[in-house]
Scaffold this active site. Structure first.
Site, PDB file in Angstrom:
ATOM      1  CB  VAL A   1      -3.030  13.189  -3.681  1.00 44.32           C
ATOM      2  CG1 VAL A   1      -2.146  12.540  -2.636  1.00 44.32           C
ATOM      3  CG2 VAL A   1      -4.475  13.273  -3.205  1.00 44.32           C
ATOM      4  CB  CYS A   2       2.167  15.851  -3.510  1.00 42.86           C
ATOM      5  SG  CYS A   2       3.913  15.617  -3.896  1.00 42.86           S
ATOM      6  CB  VAL A   3       3.070  11.575  -7.365  1.00 46.54           C
ATOM      7  CG1 VAL A   3       4.198  12.469  -7.893  1.00 46.54           C
ATOM      8  CG2 VAL A   3       3.422  10.119  -7.597  1.00 46.54           C
TER       9      VAL A   3
END
Lengths: 132, 119, 100
Positions: free
Chosen positions: B77-79
């Site tokens: 999941v992209c931070v």
């Protein structure tokens, strides 16, 4: 040195052609901003990067954006950083500009305006295409 | 063959995550490897364990989690996209991890194919 | 190259852009709401019929069925694939472009 050893020690760096395709206008949706964030990160990898603007994506580069009245961040200035990040292949489709009554002079950064016929060939050579 | 999958939409408003899930499951069934599934834009909502779909509906958060566990898939999941949307480790479903956008680029480099599902 | 179109041609220009930008010889797979472009009797059918010589067109069967279109005539020459076929197509082509 055996061939096996030579192979083990000398693993070539993979360089792929990455194309980021922008087809959305800014502000109405977040895609333009978040795609720009990807491109800025991608620039740190030693890959062959190109960024394409077509359809409403060309509107991302329109000069004179003023977002004070909508309360959102004006990120059009950030496109100027692409050059600092050595992202030099920035292509804008001529037909999309024409359809919106725009020219290269209306854009915030210098770009290469390409006709669909030419852009089609560049797209067809890509290894990875990330679109939004 | 090694596939990487990018998902740009959440589990409810768009079909993107459903399509990506079916594609990924079919690829695994055919013996392909999934190098990574990367969740970007509203796609980060696919990792929210607090989401509670109605019981007669599919639950993509659990489906992804289970698929990830069963096939040892890297679900990233992209931070930057996640923080904006309130997705943090506290609400992260098992099997997902939060990391940087570099993981997407790296997946593009390492996988034989990258396919994008979005709106 | 493989091109994916997931938008209805009645709502968005994804199919138009795909047809304009795809190189001759490409494969075009219609998924999700993109399957409405495959209907033989639709007002947009001519867009695909007119390009049959340039591209090979496919449609994702489960998306057709989900929308109640299994009994609707599709444009002749469009092949129906399932998710396995979808995976094969992505594997067979060097790159995939999603026209979102």
């Amino acid at each position: 040195m055996s061939e096996m050893n030579e192979f083990d020690e000398d693993v070539p760096e993979i360089v792929k052609r990455f194309m980021y395709v922008n087809r959305r206008a800014p502000y109405g949706t977040i895609y333009a901003l978040e795609c720009l964030e990807v491109v800025l990160i991608a620039a740190a990898f030693d890959q062959d990067v190109s960024v394409v603007f077509l359809d409403d994506g060309v509107c991302q580069l329109k000069k004179n954006q003023d977002t004070t009245g909508i309360g959102m961040k004006n990120f059009s200035k950030t496109y100027g950083a692409l050059d600092d990040y050595d992202v030099e292949k920035i292509y804008v489709e001529k037909e999309s500009l024409d359809a919106r009554g725009l020219t290269a002079g209306d854009l915030v950064i210098p770009v290469e305006v390409m006709a669909a016929d030419e852009l089609r060939e560049v797209m067809a050579q890509q290894d990875v295409i990330i679109s939004s | 063959m090694k596939f990487a999958v990018l998902i740009n939409e959440g589990p409810f408003t768009h079909q993107a995550s459903d399509s990506a899930y079916r594609f990924t499951a079919a690829a695994l069934a055919k013996g392909h490897e999934i190098y990574r599934v990367f969740f970007y834009n509203d796609g980060v909502y696919n990792s929210n364990r607090l989401s509670e779909p109605q019981t007669d509906d599919r639950n993509l958060v659990s489906l992804w989690s289970r698929l990830g566990r069963d096939h040892d898939i890297d679900l990233v999941v992209c931070v930057a996209a996640a923080l904006r949307r309130g997705i943090k480790d506290e609400v992260l479903e098992n099997g997902f991890r939060i990391s940087g956008l570099g993981q997407l680029v790296e997946a593009g480099i390492q996988a034989d194919r990258l396919i994008v599902f979005g709106d | 190259m493989l091109h994916l179109v997931n938008k209805s041609p009645f709502e968005r220009n994804a199919l138009d852009s795909c047809l304009r930008m795809a190189k001759s010889g490409s494969a075009i797979l219609l998924i999700e709401d993109g399957v409405y472009a495959a209907l033989a009797k639709s007002a947009h059918a001519e867009k695909i019929i007119g390009r049959m010589g340039d591209f090979s067109f496919y449609v994702l069967g489960p998306d057709v069925a989900a929308r109640g279109l299994s009994d609707a005539p599709l444009i002749e020459g469009i092949d129906i694939v399932d998710y396995e076929g979808f995976v094969d197509m992505v594997a067979e082509h060097d790159a995939t472009q999603s026209w979102l």
